[in-house]
Design a protein around this motif. Structure first.
Motif, PDB file in Angstrom:
ATOM      1  N   GLN A   1      -2.894 -34.479  71.319  1.00 50.19           N
ATOM      2  CA  GLN A   1      -4.286 -34.184  70.990  1.00 50.19           C
ATOM      3  C   GLN A   1      -4.956 -33.520  72.182  1.00 50.19           C
ATOM      4  OE1 GLN A   1      -6.810 -37.644  70.165  1.00 50.19           O
ATOM      5  NE2 GLN A   1      -7.886 -36.446  68.616  1.00 50.19           N
TER       6      GLN A   1
ATOM      7  N   ASN B   1       8.286 -29.853  65.063  1.00 54.05           N
ATOM      8  CA  ASN B   1       7.258 -28.941  64.579  1.00 54.05           C
ATOM      9  C   ASN B   1       7.784 -27.511  64.783  1.00 54.05           C
ATOM     10  OD1 ASN B   1       4.976 -27.196  64.409  1.00 54.05           O
ATOM     11  ND2 ASN B   1       3.617 -28.877  64.974  1.00 54.05           N
TER      12      ASN B   1
ATOM     13  N   ILE C   1       1.862 -32.725  59.003  1.00 52.89           N
ATOM     14  CA  ILE C   1       0.616 -32.007  59.227  1.00 52.89           C
ATOM     15  C   ILE C   1      -0.553 -32.974  59.215  1.00 52.89           C
ATOM     16  CG2 ILE C   1       1.372 -29.760  58.372  1.00 52.89           C
ATOM     17  CD1 ILE C   1       0.195 -30.502  55.660  1.00 52.89           C
TER      18      ILE C   1
ATOM     19  N   SER D   1      -6.515 -25.973  60.241  1.00 48.66           N
ATOM     20  CA  SER D   1      -5.537 -26.946  59.811  1.00 48.66           C
ATOM     21  C   SER D   1      -5.085 -26.655  58.387  1.00 48.66           C
ATOM     22  CB  SER D   1      -6.145 -28.347  59.891  1.00 48.66           C
ATOM     23  OG  SER D   1      -6.578 -28.652  61.195  1.00 48.66           O
TER      24      SER D   1
ATOM     25  N   GLU E   1      -1.820 -33.122  66.585  1.00 44.74           N
ATOM     26  CA  GLU E   1      -0.726 -32.200  66.274  1.00 44.74           C
ATOM     27  C   GLU E   1       0.600 -32.937  66.420  1.00 44.74           C
ATOM     28  OE1 GLU E   1       0.783 -27.718  67.422  1.00 44.74           O
ATOM     29  OE2 GLU E   1       0.033 -28.980  69.050  1.00 44.74           O
ATOM     30  N   TRP E   2       1.386 -32.937  65.360  1.00 44.57           N
ATOM     31  CA  TRP E   2       2.713 -33.546  65.396  1.00 44.57           C
ATOM     32  C   TRP E   2       3.648 -32.657  66.203  1.00 44.57           C
ATOM     33  CZ3 TRP E   2       7.204 -31.801  62.461  1.00 44.57           C
ATOM     34  CH2 TRP E   2       8.290 -32.693  62.493  1.00 44.57           C
TER      35      TRP E   2
END
Lengths: 121, 111
Positions: free
Chosen positions: A41, A62, B101, B2, A48-49
């Motif tokens: 983060q 990712n 996500i 996003s 965010e993965w």
């Protein structure tokens, strides 16, 4: 009660490799159906993965970070690790480790407290 | 931007009910991927509130509930309390991206 704790340098120079470790306590990292993940983060931004790993070593990354990420597991130490290469200021973030049960897409719980990594010369 | 869209902010008075939406597409929420919800208070790690669209983990008050329909999901909070003021995130899995996500997050303000 399962607990996770991140550790590693808080400052990394641009172009170098960020390395973090997550230590799992209160349970075995080798438990079947558990997946171990990294999420980051950036300051003031969203989550965010980065990727996940199963204790057997299967990894899931990712796609946007895949070329720079390696996640590994050390079952003897009950730890898993993150390496992110060629870092830039955009990689400055709080990095969290977390457990998910039943698959990469499962909910993450619990999370570590997070560790801030700053990329700066 | 996003992949999962959340409103940047919502607000409500103590005791009221608020909902936070999470809108995706057929490659994630609409494609049968589960939705999970987290609460994040300032300076702390996210905490799981809802898993698998509508399941509350042990210890989460029944004031929190989740639902999913089509390509969207929602988190509802009833009996709003000052302690509910936080950022809320939805999470799912996208089959096209082959990855986890998150929504952009929603800041809940208790008036």
């Amino acid at each position: 009660q399962l607990q996770l704790q991140e550790s590693g340098p808080g400052l990394v120079k641009p172009s170098e490799t960020l390395s973090l470790t997550c230590t799992v306590s209160g349970g075995s990292i080798s438990s079947s159906s558990y997946y171990w993940g990294w999420i980051r983060q950036p300051p003031g931004k969203g989550l965010e993965w980065i990727g996940s790993i199963y204790y057997s070593g299967s990894t899931y990354y990712n796609p946007s970070l895949k070329s720079r990420v390696i996640i590994s597991v050390d079952t003897s130490k009950n730890q898993f690790s993150l390496k992110l290469s060629s870092v830039t200021a955009a990689d400055t973030a709080v990095y969290y480790c977390a457990k998910s049960r039943g698959g990469v897409s499962a909910a993450s719980d619990p999370w570590g407290q997070g560790t801030l990594v700053t990329v700066s010369s | 931007q996003s992949v999962l869209a959340q409103p940047p902010s919502v607000s409500g008075a103590p005791g009221q009910r608020v909902t936070i939406s999470c809108t995706g597409s057929n490659s994630n929420i609409g494609g049968s991927s589960d939705v999970h919800w987290y609460r994040q208070r300032p300076g702390t790690a996210p905490k799981l509130l809802i898993s698998g669209n509508s399941n509350r983990p042990s210890g989460v008050p029944d004031r929190f509930s989740g639902s999913k329909s089509g390509t969207s999901a929602s988190l509802a909070i009833t009996g709003l309390q000052a302690e509910d003021e936080a950022d809320y995130y939805c999470q799912s899995y996208d089959s096209s991206l082959s990855g986890v996500i998150f929504g952009g997050g929603t800041k809940l303000t208790v008036l």
